[in-house]
Design an enzyme around this catalytic site. Sequence first.
Site, short mmCIF file in Angstrom:
data_model
loop_
_atom_site.label_atom_id
_atom_site.label_comp_id
_atom_site.label_asym_id
_atom_site.label_seq_id
_atom_site.Cartn_x
_atom_site.Cartn_y
_atom_site.Cartn_z
N ASP A 71 1.13 -1.17 0.36
CA ASP A 71 -0.01 -0.29 -0.32
C ASP A 71 1.43 1.54 -0.10
O ASP A 71 2.51 1.52 0.47
CB ASP A 71 -1.20 0.33 0.83
N GLU B 258 2.53 4.78 -4.17
CA GLU B 258 2.98 5.59 -5.47
C GLU B 258 3.74 6.04 -5.51
O GLU B 258 4.26 6.63 -6.74
CB GLU B 258 1.35 7.10 -5.11
N ASP C 217 -8.84 3.37 -2.79
CA ASP C 217 -10.13 4.55 -2.11
C ASP C 217 -11.01 4.59 -2.20
O ASP C 217 -11.62 5.97 -2.04
CB ASP C 217 -9.29 5.66 -0.55
#
Length: 950
Positions: free
Chosen positions: A416, A419, A497
């Site tokens: 997670d 990015e 999300d």
Amino acid sequence: MESLNPRLWACSSSRFFLSKAFKSSFVVRLQEIKSFKHSIGLDIFISDSQFPLFRKQRYINNCSLGRLASRMADYDGQTVAVDLTSGNMIFEPVLEDGVFRFDCSGNDRISAYPSLSFIDAKVRDTPIMNKKVPLYIPTFECAHGKQIVNIELPSGTSFYGTGEVSGQLERTGKRVFTWNTDAWGYGSGTTSLYQSHPWVLAVLPTGEAFGVLADTTRRCEIDLREECRIKFTAEDPYPVITFGPFASPTAVLISLSHAIGTVFMPPKWSLGYHQCRWSYDTDAKVLKIARTFREKGIPCDVIWMDIDYMNGFRCFTFDQERFPDPKSMVNDLHRNGFKAIWMIDPGIKHEKGYFVYDSGSEKDVWVKKADGTPFIGDVWPGPCVFPDFTQAKTRLWWGNLVKEFTSNGVDGIWNDMNEPAVFKMVTKTMPETNIHRGDTELGGCQNHSHYHNVFGMLMARSTNGGMKLADENRRPFVLTRAGFIGGQRYAATWTGDNLSTWEHLHMSVSMVLQLGLSGQPLSGPDIGGFGGNATPKLFGKWLGIGAMFPFCRAHSEMGTIDHEPWSFGEECEEVCRLALMRRYRLIPHIYTLFYKAHTLGTPIAVPTFFADSKDPSLRKVENSFLLGPVLIHSSTVPDKGSHQLPLVLPKGIWLRFDFNDSHPDLPTLYLQGGSIIPVGPPLQHVGEANLTDDLSLIIALDDHGKAEGVIFEDDGDGYEFTREGYLLTYYVAELQSSVVTVKISRTEGSWRRPKRRLHVQLLLGEGAKLDAWGTDGEVVQIIVPSESDVSHLISTNKEQYQARMESAKCIPGVEEISGQKGINISRTPIVLKSGNWILEVVPWIGGRMISMMHFPSGTQWLHSRVEVDGYEEYSGTEYRSAGCSEEYTVIERDPQQGGEEEALKLEGDIGGGLVIERQISIKKDNPRVLHIDSSILARQVGAGSGGFSR
């Protein structure tokens, strides 16, 4: 909005300013409206003039960071001139017949960076012998360091792909930017999400298809706003690769897979249901969740551990109080048929004495700043350093950490925040001037703007490699949030999300399909929505649809209500049970689709138009999709079941079927004529299956009375299937003289056929069917009764189906948020419209504005996360800025309140006896100005109240 950071709007002088008024009131004033559109475009945060971008430096390694800037600018001491500034691109055939590489010039072809999307970068750079010429030749224009590529296609062309994107299925009229972004609560117009796929799949009016890949890792604009035109804009130089036109969209995707690779072969257990939540914060809670699934007879294979299990959010550690013996906990899960997947983030706590930080510092693996020191940015643990996955030594170091971590009984890993997300940064990521000392074959030493979009993919690659190091006889399962085209070789993904809204339920279908059309077939959403509270109807319908997605996982955010299938009442629980039992019966079919996807590059879940790409009426259908020859017709609205919605079917025969589980809150299933699919018995988890279990075949004959299908069987894990250790069986059925004969036409693999019964079910229409039993491997025949008897069966079954749907116990349609003061509100965002502005406000998630549209410029500001004086919602629960995630109540809404055109007042409980009150208003006398006034009010603050610290 009280948390707006003025730096966010400091992209160009005089465009915006923020003034702070009484009671923490902020006023956003529009200054130079003509510049507004440009100020939030491609270069919103960093321009070329601020930070030199080192373009021509492919093969610089082992560089001294003290002299890095000058060395990177040299490109091995050579200067590459640009031949032309505009014109037709030059081409050469590559890879295979029908695939072409285009460049602006011969020099650009030489100076292009290595491909990180292709399995083998050399394939992109090596021409093949082929005398064919491309049907469509792109044009280019180079200006201000940007390369703009245009491809004109025939009128009537439809666009798809572009990777992980929200909004509509057919992409004409849309524009996105490939820049991996932490995009919590994204909406239909958000232009950058968590992954980058600079790829467009065009379906031509003839039904043929054409694919285009802009092979650049840099920020890239994909502009499809003009009909029948594809426009890419990115930093020069970069090649464009075209695929086709080929006869069908599937043929294009197969050809694409020859370039970027196919999806990894998932372990069979990973195709079961996954239960996840951010707040399974003790081993006792994890085991209770698992036990409840078994007690209630709801199928499930995997329980997920979010960051709750870590010691102070330090990766590769366990909290000794809450998870004192993870191996023992996992053993308990395994005994009950569950697997365990654990989260690992890229941010490593900057802390001497922490073994991961110490070993990484010793091996010099961190991403650097331009001055040569490690970059430090805040994430969950606080100050963090970040591994530079562009280096082989870093990937090996990380892989060994993963190897040791898996010894605790880890079955899969969840990457997670990769990015990479960084807190307290306006850009939500690390500076583009940071330095990655990449391997030569990846592009060498480059700044972060070059490697940003592949950071997540390279992390997933490293994690995958570490799991293989731990056990080469098990297939790794990695889930990654960030990715790049080609990342399906290493990991599955999910759509980030999302929110607990009907809009997000509807978008989840198109988002999963777009990822599949961009080379990533193993994906799914957070079922039920990550942010906010799902209602029973929303969760039940979402799981009904999600049970048909390639990846099936429910996940929700801390602070929301429980989102397990039994959390919404008996009616929802039963619908969830039916949905998941349906999925488990279809796993033999789904697993076979994955084998074909892995070996052939065929897609798994695709839009309905794949059944007939020549039919333009199918191109925008969003409430159905195909899972192989199975059509899933779904309802994404609260007040109608799928059986009550208009049904758009492709041409040909489509026969409804079920497992005696039809329900108004579940999708309706259809099988295409000419198809056979394998199904198994209902299971509680994949591990319950046995090769000697009864095998069922569902058959729908075509117009010629024939059908065919296939089933793939192996150990469900490991790699024996690559060495002939499997059984691939092709079945055929044919109607002759009122007898349908079902038999095996051919087989592949070295496995012997297990001794088992074969249950054959022949669909007749309206859910009616004939069945027969036999032994697998032998011929089975079904005698078809007279035409009148068949008609009677069909009409009787239709009546029974309608009666079952009418008498079914539906999930209650309660859409209001219960237990709140003030006005009851629906899950639909509240819209304020006045003057120059239109706003969407989500009351139930922090009262945040998720969309602002400025009419004169036609510009949208979408879903930005912002910092307040050092407090940012990602910095940890103790630093959460008030109002970022709490639920709000609408106290007042007055369209004509005291000189204001529109006003909305909301209130949220932030704990400790305190509430935050927020008023959003637009003044009559100055409609260009939007006011957001916030204040914290003490309601019941007593001694020792946490309100003082808040």
